[in-house]
Design an enzyme around this catalytic site. Structure first.
Site, short mmCIF file in Angstrom:
data_model
loop_
_atom_site.label_atom_id
_atom_site.label_comp_id
_atom_site.label_asym_id
_atom_site.label_seq_id
_atom_site.Cartn_x
_atom_site.Cartn_y
_atom_site.Cartn_z
N ASN A 6 0.85 -1.20 0.00
CA ASN A 6 0.00 0.00 0.00
C ASN A 6 0.89 1.25 0.00
O ASN A 6 1.67 1.46 0.93
CB ASN A 6 -0.88 -0.07 1.26
CG ASN A 6 -1.84 1.09 1.34
OD1 ASN A 6 -1.43 2.22 1.14
ND2 ASN A 6 -3.09 0.82 1.62
N HIS A 9 1.10 5.88 2.05
CA HIS A 9 1.94 6.60 3.02
C HIS A 9 3.04 7.39 2.35
O HIS A 9 3.52 8.39 2.89
CB HIS A 9 2.49 5.62 4.05
CG HIS A 9 1.41 4.76 4.64
ND1 HIS A 9 0.51 5.24 5.55
CD2 HIS A 9 1.06 3.48 4.40
CE1 HIS A 9 -0.35 4.28 5.87
NE2 HIS A 9 -0.05 3.20 5.18
N HIS A 42 -5.43 3.89 -1.88
CA HIS A 42 -6.76 4.33 -1.44
C HIS A 42 -6.96 5.76 -1.91
O HIS A 42 -6.33 6.68 -1.39
CB HIS A 42 -6.81 4.25 0.10
CG HIS A 42 -8.15 4.58 0.68
ND1 HIS A 42 -8.41 4.48 2.03
CD2 HIS A 42 -9.30 5.01 0.11
CE1 HIS A 42 -9.67 4.83 2.26
NE2 HIS A 42 -10.23 5.18 1.12
N ARG A 44 -9.00 8.63 -1.56
CA ARG A 44 -10.06 9.10 -0.66
C ARG A 44 -10.88 10.19 -1.33
O ARG A 44 -10.40 10.88 -2.23
CB ARG A 44 -9.44 9.64 0.63
CG ARG A 44 -8.98 8.55 1.56
CD ARG A 44 -8.38 9.12 2.82
NE ARG A 44 -8.21 8.07 3.80
CZ ARG A 44 -9.08 7.81 4.77
NH1 ARG A 44 -10.16 8.55 4.92
NH2 ARG A 44 -8.87 6.82 5.61
N ARG A 48 -6.73 13.26 0.12
CA ARG A 48 -5.74 13.78 1.08
C ARG A 48 -4.33 13.24 0.84
O ARG A 48 -3.37 13.82 1.26
CB ARG A 48 -6.18 13.53 2.51
CG ARG A 48 -5.97 12.12 3.01
CD ARG A 48 -6.08 12.06 4.51
NE ARG A 48 -7.45 12.16 4.97
CZ ARG A 48 -7.93 11.43 5.97
NH1 ARG A 48 -7.16 10.61 6.63
NH2 ARG A 48 -9.18 11.54 6.34
N GLU A 69 -8.57 0.89 -3.34
CA GLU A 69 -9.48 0.96 -2.19
C GLU A 69 -10.35 2.18 -2.37
O GLU A 69 -9.83 3.27 -2.65
CB GLU A 69 -8.68 1.09 -0.89
CG GLU A 69 -7.83 -0.11 -0.57
CD GLU A 69 -7.01 0.13 0.70
OE1 GLU A 69 -7.13 1.22 1.30
OE2 GLU A 69 -6.24 -0.75 1.06
N THR A 100 -8.29 3.92 7.81
CA THR A 100 -9.55 3.17 7.84
C THR A 100 -9.68 2.48 9.19
O THR A 100 -8.83 1.68 9.56
CB THR A 100 -9.56 2.12 6.71
OG1 THR A 100 -9.07 2.74 5.53
CG2 THR A 100 -10.95 1.60 6.47
N GLU A 150 -11.49 -8.79 2.20
CA GLU A 150 -10.22 -8.52 2.88
C GLU A 150 -10.55 -8.41 4.36
O GLU A 150 -11.34 -7.53 4.76
CB GLU A 150 -9.57 -7.23 2.36
CG GLU A 150 -8.28 -6.94 3.14
CD GLU A 150 -7.45 -5.82 2.55
OE1 GLU A 150 -7.57 -5.53 1.35
OE2 GLU A 150 -6.67 -5.22 3.32
N HIS A 190 -4.18 -4.53 7.39
CA HIS A 190 -4.31 -3.39 8.30
C HIS A 190 -3.53 -3.63 9.58
O HIS A 190 -3.87 -4.52 10.36
CB HIS A 190 -5.76 -3.03 8.64
CG HIS A 190 -5.90 -1.56 8.94
ND1 HIS A 190 -5.43 -1.01 10.11
CD2 HIS A 190 -6.39 -0.54 8.21
CE1 HIS A 190 -5.66 0.29 10.08
NE2 HIS A 190 -6.23 0.61 8.94
N1 PXP Z 1 -6.03 -2.83 3.69
C1 PXP Z 1 -6.93 -1.81 3.79
C2 PXP Z 1 -8.31 -2.04 3.31
C3 PXP Z 1 -6.54 -0.56 4.30
O1 PXP Z 1 -7.43 0.45 4.38
C4 PXP Z 1 -5.19 -0.38 4.70
C5 PXP Z 1 -4.75 0.97 5.22
O2 PXP Z 1 -4.77 1.91 4.22
C6 PXP Z 1 -4.30 -1.45 4.57
C7 PXP Z 1 -4.75 -2.68 4.09
C8 PXP Z 1 -2.86 -1.35 4.96
O3 PXP Z 1 -2.77 -1.06 6.31
P1 PXP Z 1 -1.36 -0.63 6.92
O4 PXP Z 1 -0.96 0.65 6.26
O5 PXP Z 1 -1.64 -0.49 8.38
O6 PXP Z 1 -0.40 -1.75 6.60
#
Ligand code: PXP
Length: 236
Positions: A6, A9, A42, A44, A48, A69, A100, A150, A190
């Site tokens: 993901n 970040h 994601h 949004r 953001r 996402e 999330t 998921e 997550h």
């Molecule tokens: N899966 C989903 C659906 C998420 O919303 C997120 C966070 O954006 C992640 C996985 C990844 O989570 P993390 O950044 O805590 O590894």
């Protein structure tokens, strides 16, 4: 086990200065070189971090699968239909949250989720629902015609005691089995990190993990030495 990285970040860091770098598109290319099977992002509603430009370029450059996402709302459905990711993961979204916070309550938003799921599937986009590891949510996901779920691993990751962690892991195992029995593909994610990932990776029914924060945080630290050396060389 497939790994989805993901890259939100990285975009968060870019948006701290509203500049051009670090570019999540470059991060995605490097993640793929490192073995990522999927890039997850994601978009949004408030844009953001990741934005439409990122999605557009990633759709053209990602070699593995692209997992978008998104909230189950019409403007995001329009965006997904325009860019056609391989998979769309429907997530709940609240403006004030840092990330999330919980899974979708599929039963309470059944009509909207079903409508968005149908629109995506008709366009050839696989639909996954981000849900808490509860059998009721799995059954509801199947009823609205999702192809995958998921499982939200947040409570497992936040568990403070061995007992709580074991209980949360058991919930994930039970939900995974229920999903697989219904023919759903099972992913999880997550809060997973280098210390807590292995018990989840060991669950047979789970075939994909989506991980962001822990990987990007480690990248900052493992890359700092080289980055400082490069700057020292320039100013010498
Ligand atoms: N899966 C989903 C659906 C998420 O919303 C997120 C966070 O954006 C992640 C996985 C990844 O989570 P993390 O950044 O805590 O590894």
């Amino acid at each position: 086990m497939r790994l989805g990285v993901n890259i939100d970040h990285v975009a968060t860091l870019r948006q701290a200065r509203r500049g051009k770098y670090p570019d999540p598109v470059a991060a995605a290319a490097l993640a793929e070189l490192g073995g990522a099977d999927q890039i997850t992002l994601h978009v949004r509603e408030d844009r953001r971090h990741v934005n439409d430009r990122d999605l557009e370029i990633l759709r053209k450059t990602v070699n593995g699968t692209l997992n978008l996402e998104m909230a189950a709302v019409q403007p995001m459905l329009d965006l997904a239909l325009h860019h056609r990711p391989d998979t769309a993961t429907l997530v709940p979204e609240r403006r004030e949250e840092l990330t999330t916070e919980g899974g979708l309550d599929v039963g309470s938003h059944r009509d909207e989720i079903k409508r968005v799921t149908r629109g995506l599937r008709d366009a050839g986009v696989e639909v996954s629902l981000f849900v808490d590891p509860e059998v009721e949510q799995i059954k509801a996901s199947h009823r609205v015609d999702a192809q995958a779920v998921e499982l939200h691993t947040g409570r497992y990751c936040e568990a403070r005691t061995n007992k709580d962690r074991a209980r949360e892991l058991a919930r994930i195992i039970e939900a995974s089995k229920a999903a697989a029995r219904l023919g759903l593909r099972v992913a999880a994610g997550h809060g997973l990190d280098y210390w807590n990932v292995q018990p989840v990776a060991g669950i047979d029914e789970i075939t994909e993990l989506n991980i962001g924060y822990a990987i990007i945080c480690r990248a900052v630290l493992t890359g700092i030495e080289r980055a400082v050396r490069d700057m020292k060389d320039l100013i010498k």
